[in-house]
Design a protein around this motif. Structure first.
Motif, PDB file in Angstrom:
ATOM      1  N   ILE A  46      66.584  31.255 -34.345  1.00  0.00           N
ATOM      2  CA  ILE A  46      65.034  32.336 -33.757  1.00  0.00           C
ATOM      3  C   ILE A  46      64.907  33.181 -35.022  1.00  0.00           C
ATOM      4  CG2 ILE A  46      63.663  33.935 -33.200  1.00  0.00           C
ATOM      5  CD1 ILE A  46      64.998  32.205 -30.513  1.00  0.00           C
ATOM      6  N   ALA A  47      64.889  33.395 -36.201  1.00  0.00           N
ATOM      7  CA  ALA A  47      64.505  34.459 -37.391  1.00  0.00           C
ATOM      8  C   ALA A  47      63.188  34.835 -37.649  1.00  0.00           C
ATOM      9  CB  ALA A  47      64.468  33.499 -38.761  1.00  0.00           C
ATOM     10  N   GLU A  48      63.577  35.856 -37.226  1.00  0.00           N
ATOM     11  CA  GLU A  48      61.926  37.557 -36.865  1.00  0.00           C
ATOM     12  C   GLU A  48      62.357  38.712 -37.343  1.00  0.00           C
ATOM     13  OE1 GLU A  48      59.887  37.628 -32.783  1.00  0.00           O
ATOM     14  OE2 GLU A  48      61.902  39.354 -33.059  1.00  0.00           O
ATOM     15  N   VAL A  49      61.213  39.288 -38.155  1.00  0.00           N
ATOM     16  CA  VAL A  49      61.032  39.963 -38.821  1.00  0.00           C
ATOM     17  C   VAL A  49      60.150  40.833 -38.218  1.00  0.00           C
ATOM     18  CG1 VAL A  49      60.475  41.030 -41.313  1.00  0.00           C
ATOM     19  CG2 VAL A  49      62.018  38.727 -40.896  1.00  0.00           C
ATOM     20  N   ALA A  50      60.392  41.781 -37.116  1.00  0.00           N
ATOM     21  CA  ALA A  50      59.213  42.664 -37.791  1.00  0.00           C
ATOM     22  C   ALA A  50      59.464  44.139 -38.253  1.00  0.00           C
ATOM     23  CB  ALA A  50      60.604  43.786 -36.103  1.00  0.00           C
ATOM     24  N   SER A  51      57.848  45.187 -38.285  1.00  0.00           N
ATOM     25  CA  SER A  51      58.023  45.811 -39.072  1.00  0.00           C
ATOM     26  C   SER A  51      57.351  47.275 -38.598  1.00  0.00           C
ATOM     27  CB  SER A  51      57.373  45.244 -40.242  1.00  0.00           C
ATOM     28  OG  SER A  51      56.516  45.092 -39.985  1.00  0.00           O
ATOM     29  N   GLU A  52      57.762  48.460 -38.985  1.00  0.00           N
ATOM     30  CA  GLU A  52      56.977  49.764 -38.915  1.00  0.00           C
ATOM     31  C   GLU A  52      56.151  50.151 -39.896  1.00  0.00           C
ATOM     32  OE1 GLU A  52      58.531  53.970 -37.838  1.00  0.00           O
ATOM     33  OE2 GLU A  52      57.664  52.868 -35.392  1.00  0.00           O
ATOM     34  N   VAL A  53      54.995  50.348 -39.778  1.00  0.00           N
ATOM     35  CA  VAL A  53      54.002  50.340 -40.809  1.00  0.00           C
ATOM     36  C   VAL A  53      53.489  51.603 -40.949  1.00  0.00           C
ATOM     37  CG1 VAL A  53      52.054  50.296 -42.598  1.00  0.00           C
ATOM     38  CG2 VAL A  53      53.702  48.416 -41.689  1.00  0.00           C
ATOM     39  N   THR A  54      54.545  53.092 -41.862  1.00  0.00           N
ATOM     40  CA  THR A  54      53.126  54.332 -42.634  1.00  0.00           C
ATOM     41  C   THR A  54      52.476  54.052 -42.718  1.00  0.00           C
ATOM     42  OG1 THR A  54      55.440  55.296 -41.180  1.00  0.00           O
ATOM     43  CG2 THR A  54      53.701  56.233 -42.009  1.00  0.00           C
ATOM     44  N   LEU A  55      51.107  54.920 -41.822  1.00  0.00           N
ATOM     45  CA  LEU A  55      49.589  54.079 -43.370  1.00  0.00           C
ATOM     46  C   LEU A  55      48.407  55.436 -43.073  1.00  0.00           C
ATOM     47  CD1 LEU A  55      47.404  52.519 -40.954  1.00  0.00           C
ATOM     48  CD2 LEU A  55      48.931  50.919 -41.116  1.00  0.00           C
ATOM     49  N   ASP A  56      47.649  55.048 -43.363  1.00  0.00           N
ATOM     50  CA  ASP A  56      46.710  57.078 -43.105  1.00  0.00           C
ATOM     51  C   ASP A  56      44.980  55.806 -43.101  1.00  0.00           C
ATOM     52  OD1 ASP A  56      45.236  58.844 -42.316  1.00  0.00           O
ATOM     53  OD2 ASP A  56      45.994  60.341 -44.632  1.00  0.00           O
ATOM     54  N   CYS A  57      44.455  55.949 -42.835  1.00  0.00           N
ATOM     55  CA  CYS A  57      43.016  54.789 -42.219  1.00  0.00           C
ATOM     56  C   CYS A  57      42.060  56.087 -42.593  1.00  0.00           C
ATOM     57  CB  CYS A  57      42.875  54.486 -40.763  1.00  0.00           C
ATOM     58  SG  CYS A  57      43.540  53.012 -40.087  1.00  0.00           S
ATOM     59  N   GLY A  58      42.085  57.094 -42.727  1.00  0.00           N
ATOM     60  CA  GLY A  58      41.548  58.849 -42.717  1.00  0.00           C
ATOM     61  C   GLY A  58      41.129  59.608 -41.881  1.00  0.00           C
TER      62      GLY A  58
END
Length: 481
Positions: A46-58
């Motif tokens: 199993i190759a898994e890539v998790a992520s955490e995204v910092t964003l601003d929807c407004g």
């Protein structure tokens, strides 16, 4: 002599039918044992890539964790100390995340966080007005995505058939198809070596692929995605390796002129990296790529799948700590148990299976084999007819009958004088005294008379033989019926 002929015919029939199961049954048993030897050493990768995204929807900065990207494939233990071989493309996303994966994770975070928020502000439920939702999505991606920051957390793990999951690291990597070089350019051998913290694992032995011939039967072990995602199978069934059968159908080269073996054994997404084994359960190659039908979403064309030869795998593993002797404490116990089980030694098999289960608990194949051995101990099958002993006994009896008949014939004929011996006596000048002692009825009915013979009936012979004048050393012959 009729009795001897009958006994001999019986011996021939028994020898012809004393072999028990025919060659077909023996080959089936050997195939079953080879597959059972191989399955525990096959693992789900199993190759898994998790992520955490910092964003601003407004409405201010926020952190979003979109669903992780997950790729599955197949691997197998090449060394009992935790060294696993698989395809490079199975672990590529975690080993060297491509740009498209980074963009995909960021887009997933923006859509999941911003689009739902924008629709809620407008009082629209998701899916209620698709055209408005698509417009909001494009606007959010154009506005938020360029300023989003993403942190990836790639990981590789392997799942054993007993449900144990082990973290793995990529120790050696030879890349697969290069996207930058074009869709058909091979930039490596598409192999990866993984390492997990383990010992006494089931292990495969590498065969010499140079000895493989067209038509040789082979089997591909792996975890096809269609099985992993099947809604009618339980979780434990999904993590057991599936086996497909076929044969070697050709020897080809990839675009880098590297040798590959063609096979007609079926394969699917998820079989990548799976061991391809021969009749002895040894790895003759590693599945690397399949054939697709034309079109952007072409389906797999079965019967045209390709395998990296085991000799290339051995070359890839050169210079690594991997030992290719195929030795393992688990293998020794497991193979011993299988050999004893197939030879009918249920008690010995159960003892070996318990040791294998102690070394690596709760593998489904080991549990089933142990249960089968214990059932045979409690409910032993009927003893097979002792063909060998019966054949030996009938042979001995036949020889005894034949010998007895020959002895009886010798006893009855031990004083019989053949015509050739009579001729020799006459030629030697020692004419024998011939007594015609045929029964009176046979003498009267036959015109045959022996010149110079003395006629005596059996009754006269019994009563008056003492009155005959017999010359010492002169042979006396009796002609009787």
């Amino acid at each position: 002599m009729k009795q001897a002929a009958l006994a001999t015919s019986l011996v021939v029939w028994l020898l012809a039918h004393a072999g028990g199961p025919g060659p077909g049954a023996e080959s089936v048993a050997s195939v079953q044992e080879a597959i059972l030897r191989a399955k525990p050493a096959t693992v789900l990768v199993i190759a898994e890539v998790a992520s955490e995204v910092t964003l601003d929807c407004g409405s201010g900065s926020t952190r979003v964790s979109p669903p992780p990207f997950r790729e599955t494939g197949t691997g197998w233990f090449a060394d009992a100390s935790g060294w696993i071989v698989t395809n490079a493309h199975v672990v590529q996303a975690a080993h060297a995340p491509p740009r498209w994966l980074v963009a995909q994770q960021a887009q997933s975070a923006v859509v999941g966080a911003c689009v739902a928020e924008a629709l809620a502000r407008r009082g629209i439920e998701p899916g209620q007005r698709p055209e408005v939702e698509e417009q909001v999505k494009r606007g959010a991606l154009a506005r938020v995505l360029p300023r989003a920051k993403i942190e990836l957390a790639p990981a590789v793990s392997v799942l054993l058939s007993n449900g144990i999951r082990l973290a793995a690291k990529v120790a050696k990597y030879s890349p697969p198809v290069s996207v930058e070089g074009g869709p058909g350019v091979m930039s490596g051998r598409d192999l990866a070596l993984l390492q997990v913290e383990a010992s006494d694992m089931p292990v495969f032995r590498l065969a010499q692929s140079r000895n493989v011939k067209i038509g040789d039967p082979i089997r591909i072990l792996g975890f096809p995605g269609v099985v992993l995602s099947h809604e009618l199978l339980n979780a434990s069934a999904k993590v057991e390796a599936s086996v497909t059968n076929g044969a070697v159908s050709g020897f080809k080269q990839d675009v880098q002129n590297q040798a590959v073996i063609q096979t007609d054994a079926p394969a699917a997404w998820g079989n990548s990296g799976g061991p391809v084994v021969g009749d002895r359960g040894e790895v003759v190659g590693v599945l690397t790529f399949v054939s697709l039908a034309p079109g952007p979403e072409g389906s797999i064309v079965q019967g045209f799948n390709f395998v990296i030869p085991s000799d290339a795998v051995r070359e890839f593993l050169g210079g690594t700590p991997v030992s290719l002797d195929g030795r393992s404490a688990f293998n020794e116990a497991w193979f011993t148990g299988l050999r004893r089980l197939f030879s009918g030694d249920a008690k010995g098999a159960a003892l070996a299976f318990r040791e294998a289960n102690r070394l690596l608990p709760d593998l489904p194949d080991v549990k089933r084999a142990l249960a089968e051995a214990e059932d045979k101990i409690k409910n032993p099958p009927p003893r097979p007819f002792p063909w060998a002993a019966a054949t030996g006994a009938v042979t001995a009896l036949s020889l005894g009958v034949f010998g007895g008949l020959m002895g009886l014939r010798w006893r009855r004929n031990r004083f019989r004088v053949p015509p050739s011996q009579l001729v020799r006596l006459l030629e030697a000048g020692s004419a024998p005294l011939v007594l015609d002692v045929r029964a009176q009825s046979a003498y009267d009915a036959s015109p045959f008379r022996i010149p110079g013979s003395i006629r005596l009936s059996p009754d006269e012979l019994r009563s008056g033989v003492g009155s005959l004048r017999v010359v010492p050393d002169r042979p006396v012959l009796a002609y009787c019926t």
